[in-house]
Design a protein around this motif. Structure first.
Motif, PDB file in Angstrom:
ATOM      1  N   GLY A 254       0.919  -1.183  -0.016  1.00 14.08           N
ATOM      2  CA  GLY A 254       0.076  -0.001   0.086  1.00 14.08           C
ATOM      3  C   GLY A 254       0.834   1.210   0.036  1.00 14.08           C
ATOM      4  N   VAL A 255       1.899   1.361  -0.649  1.00 17.58           N
ATOM      5  CA  VAL A 255       2.869   2.395  -0.600  1.00 17.58           C
ATOM      6  C   VAL A 255       2.042   3.210  -1.713  1.00 17.58           C
ATOM      7  N   ARG A 256       2.142   4.762  -1.698  1.00 15.96           N
ATOM      8  CA  ARG A 256       1.650   5.533  -2.688  1.00 15.96           C
ATOM      9  C   ARG A 256       2.676   6.437  -2.998  1.00 15.96           C
ATOM     10  N   LEU A 257       2.930   6.769  -4.446  1.00 21.29           N
ATOM     11  CA  LEU A 257       3.924   7.700  -4.878  1.00 21.29           C
ATOM     12  C   LEU A 257       3.082   8.590  -5.850  1.00 21.29           C
ATOM     13  N   ALA A 258       3.290   9.904  -5.680  1.00 17.49           N
ATOM     14  CA  ALA A 258       2.551  10.917  -6.249  1.00 17.49           C
ATOM     15  C   ALA A 258       3.446  10.975  -7.517  1.00 17.49           C
ATOM     16  N   LYS A 259       2.542  11.509  -8.496  1.00 15.13           N
ATOM     17  CA  LYS A 259       3.258  12.019  -9.800  1.00 15.13           C
ATOM     18  C   LYS A 259       4.771  12.870  -9.497  1.00 15.13           C
ATOM     19  N   GLY A 260       5.607  12.172 -10.089  1.00 17.12           N
ATOM     20  CA  GLY A 260       6.909  12.962  -9.799  1.00 17.12           C
ATOM     21  C   GLY A 260       7.799  12.693  -8.693  1.00 17.12           C
ATOM     22  N   ALA A 261       7.160  11.806  -7.848  1.00 19.27           N
ATOM     23  CA  ALA A 261       8.097  11.295  -6.630  1.00 19.27           C
ATOM     24  C   ALA A 261       8.999  10.352  -7.008  1.00 19.27           C
ATOM     25  N   ARG A 262      10.007  10.232  -6.467  1.00 17.90           N
ATOM     26  CA  ARG A 262      11.024   9.267  -7.011  1.00 17.90           C
ATOM     27  C   ARG A 262      11.775   8.585  -5.857  1.00 17.90           C
ATOM     28  N   VAL A 263      12.067   7.147  -5.886  1.00 17.65           N
ATOM     29  CA  VAL A 263      13.003   6.478  -5.333  1.00 17.65           C
ATOM     30  C   VAL A 263      13.876   6.003  -5.804  1.00 17.65           C
ATOM     31  N   THR A 264      15.295   6.085  -5.476  1.00 17.10           N
ATOM     32  CA  THR A 264      16.490   5.789  -6.017  1.00 17.10           C
ATOM     33  C   THR A 264      16.964   4.879  -5.051  1.00 17.10           C
ATOM     34  N   GLY A 265      17.123   3.286  -5.245  1.00 17.70           N
ATOM     35  CA  GLY A 265      17.693   2.546  -4.131  1.00 17.70           C
ATOM     36  C   GLY A 265      19.294   2.428  -4.212  1.00 17.70           C
ATOM     37  N   PRO A 266      19.757   1.620  -3.256  1.00 22.57           N
ATOM     38  CA  PRO A 266      18.691   0.744  -2.345  1.00 22.57           C
ATOM     39  C   PRO A 266      18.107   1.786  -1.272  1.00 22.57           C
ATOM     40  N   ALA A 267      16.960   1.118  -1.106  1.00 21.99           N
ATOM     41  CA  ALA A 267      16.120   2.020  -0.151  1.00 21.99           C
ATOM     42  C   ALA A 267      15.068   1.122   0.372  1.00 21.99           C
ATOM     43  N   ILE A 268      14.248   1.319   1.317  1.00 19.22           N
ATOM     44  CA  ILE A 268      13.224   0.602   1.824  1.00 19.22           C
ATOM     45  C   ILE A 268      11.862   1.567   2.014  1.00 19.22           C
ATOM     46  N   ILE A 269      10.804   1.417   1.592  1.00 16.02           N
ATOM     47  CA  ILE A 269       9.718   2.152   1.820  1.00 16.02           C
ATOM     48  C   ILE A 269       8.511   1.165   2.540  1.00 16.02           C
ATOM     49  N   GLY A 270       8.300   1.377   3.706  1.00 19.69           N
ATOM     50  CA  GLY A 270       7.468   0.575   4.523  1.00 19.69           C
ATOM     51  C   GLY A 270       5.900   0.929   4.080  1.00 19.69           C
ATOM     52  N   ASP A 271       5.241  -0.127   4.527  1.00 21.71           N
ATOM     53  CA  ASP A 271       3.794  -0.382   4.395  1.00 21.71           C
ATOM     54  C   ASP A 271       2.993   1.151   4.428  1.00 21.71           C
ATOM     55  N   GLY A 278       6.979  15.292  -6.202  1.00 18.95           N
ATOM     56  CA  GLY A 278       8.280  15.634  -6.295  1.00 18.95           C
ATOM     57  C   GLY A 278       9.125  15.193  -4.877  1.00 18.95           C
ATOM     58  N   ALA A 279       8.568  14.457  -4.264  1.00 17.81           N
ATOM     59  CA  ALA A 279       9.288  13.962  -3.027  1.00 17.81           C
ATOM     60  C   ALA A 279      10.473  13.081  -3.818  1.00 17.81           C
ATOM     61  N   GLN A 280      11.407  13.081  -3.083  1.00 17.04           N
ATOM     62  CA  GLN A 280      12.779  12.226  -3.514  1.00 17.04           C
ATOM     63  C   GLN A 280      13.423  11.360  -2.189  1.00 17.04           C
ATOM     64  N   ILE A 281      13.457  10.034  -2.545  1.00 12.40           N
ATOM     65  CA  ILE A 281      14.134   9.068  -1.618  1.00 12.40           C
ATOM     66  C   ILE A 281      15.318   8.721  -2.321  1.00 12.40           C
ATOM     67  N   ARG A 282      16.330   9.080  -1.680  1.00  9.01           N
ATOM     68  CA  ARG A 282      17.871   8.865  -2.288  1.00  9.01           C
ATOM     69  C   ARG A 282      18.347   7.418  -1.588  1.00  9.01           C
ATOM     70  N   PRO A 283      19.457   6.874  -2.175  1.00  6.38           N
ATOM     71  CA  PRO A 283      19.905   5.580  -1.690  1.00  6.38           C
ATOM     72  C   PRO A 283      20.166   5.679  -0.149  1.00  6.38           C
ATOM     73  N   TYR A 284      20.232   4.554   0.413  1.00 11.52           N
ATOM     74  CA  TYR A 284      20.637   4.168   1.741  1.00 11.52           C
ATOM     75  C   TYR A 284      19.501   4.936   2.703  1.00 11.52           C
ATOM     76  N   THR A 285      18.121   4.853   2.321  1.00 12.80           N
ATOM     77  CA  THR A 285      17.103   5.355   3.196  1.00 12.80           C
ATOM     78  C   THR A 285      16.070   4.395   3.470  1.00 12.80           C
ATOM     79  N   VAL A 286      15.718   4.347   4.696  1.00 13.03           N
ATOM     80  CA  VAL A 286      14.612   3.352   4.950  1.00 13.03           C
ATOM     81  C   VAL A 286      13.449   4.186   5.638  1.00 13.03           C
TER      82      VAL A 286
END
Ligand code: GTP
Length: 343
Positions: A254-271, A278-286
């Motif tokens: 049930g993870v939700r990513l809005a338009k333009g949100a970006r995740v670059t791994g390695p990363a974990i996005i919890g339930d 436009g949110a950005q999750i960059r490497p090594y984020t949990v």
């Protein structure tokens, strides 16, 4: 064989993360920390474990209960006053009586192969065997010196660089014959490192070190806690729970990513976590479960527990945010907020 895990310490160096829970159950890449040593014990066929508890025991009991969910049997040896590492081992004796026992410091992540260590202990007819690991800078630790056959010859507390003739340190993984318990005074605060081990050495009993060259890390400070996440994301350990993997990113349900949100791994996005536009999750984020990164927020090399809010446009790097914490401004590197903290 049975095991004791020491989980009664106050974890002062991890405060404020340990204000409400012991450090032994802080989340680590999707599961409470103790999931990892429990898996390590199970791998060696050890399924009966005594937790030596003192600080906030109910929090541990709430997560693990009798252990059934993880396929193990867990007992709780409660201390009214902290008994120190040696006293805590003695206090759990009644649950492990009669056979050799594995003892683990409950804040160490290592892939040390317990089966091989047990075979070594038996081969040497050892009374007590300490797991030892090599570290790059041994001056911050107590060193353990061995002879050629692996017998422990000396302990050297926090040596200077010149004295560092070896780089093997105590890994917080022990194997004891039942008679070792007779060397620990009951019901008093007693240190394994400063009391029991020097005593064993003096007694000339067969006392060995099993050296392991693999992964070892203690999670006892915010820096080490962050590093451990990064190591796991690099693949040092399998994740203890299932995620949906896409590239190098692990997604919960049930993870939700809005338009333009970006995740670059390695990363974990919890339930159920939400990344706004436009949110950005960059490497090594949990991210834990139910986190919300508002529009334009950027996170890198950080750890968020459950229910954390990151305000719009905020940039965070190398921070740890406890449960339901709120990052309302750009926090300096190394910031740690406890549960419900706002800054
Ligand atoms: P700091 O306060 O940050 O030093 O942490 P700590 O109190 O947990 O101490 P330390 O890191 O030396 O502990 C190593 C392991 O032993 C941890 O898993 C602790 O939970 C555990 N431990 C330390 N002291 C005690 C104690 O008095 N009783 C019990 N049962 N466990 C202990």
């Amino acid at each position: 064989m049975k095991a004791i895990i020491l989980v009664g310490g106050q974890g002062t160096r991890l405060r404020p993360l340990t204000d409400h829970i012991p450090k032994n159950i802080v989340p680590l890449c999707g599961a409470p920390f103790l999931h990892y040593p429990i898996a390590q014990l199970k791998k060696a066929g050890i399924k009966e474990i005594a937790f030596s508890v003192g600080y906030k025991p109910q929090a541990i009991r709430k997560v693990y209960g009798d252990g059934r969910k993880l396929g193990v049997k867990i007992h709780y040896a409660l201390e009214k006053e902290p008994l120190g590492t040696g006293g805590a081992i003695k206090n759990a004796e009644r649950f492990v009586k009669g056979s050799p026992v594995v003892v683990l410091n409950g804040d160490i992540l290592t892939d040390l192969p317990l089966k091989k260590m047990i075979a070594f202990h038996q081969r040497k007819k050892s009374k007590a065997t300490l797991g030892l690991v090599r570290v790059e800078d041994s001056t911050a630790y107590g060193l353990v010196l061995l002879d050629k056959g692996g017998r422990i010859t000396r302990f050297l507390e926090k040596p200077t660089r010149e004295e560092s003739v070896t780089d093997t340190i105590n890994a917080g993984v022990y194997l004891f014959e039942p008679s070792v318990f007779d060397l620990i005074p009951p019901k008093v605060n007693y240190s394994a490192e400063r009391g029991l081990f020097p005593g064993l050495l003096e007694s000339k009993a067969p006392f060995y070190g099993y050296v392991w060259g693999g992964y070892w890390q203690d999670i006892g400070t915010p820096r080490k806690y962050l590093t451990t996440h990064w190591d796991i994301l690099k693949g040092a350990f399998p994740l203890p729970v299932k995620f949906r993997k896409k590239g190098q990113v692990y997604f919960g349900k049930g993870v939700r990513l809005a338009k333009g949100a970006r995740v670059t791994g390695p990363a974990i996005i919890g339930d159920g976590s939400i990344l706004e536009a436009g949110a950005q999750i960059r490497p090594y984020t949990v991210l834990g479960a139910g986190c919300r990164v508002k529009a334009g927020g950027t996170l890198s090399k950080s750890v968020l527990w459950d229910g954390v809010l990151v305000a719009p446009g905020i940039h965070l790097e190398e921070v740890v945010l406890g449960q339901k914490a709120q990052a309302l401004s750009n926090l300096p590197k190394g910031t740690v907020l406890g549960d419900g903290g706002r800054m």
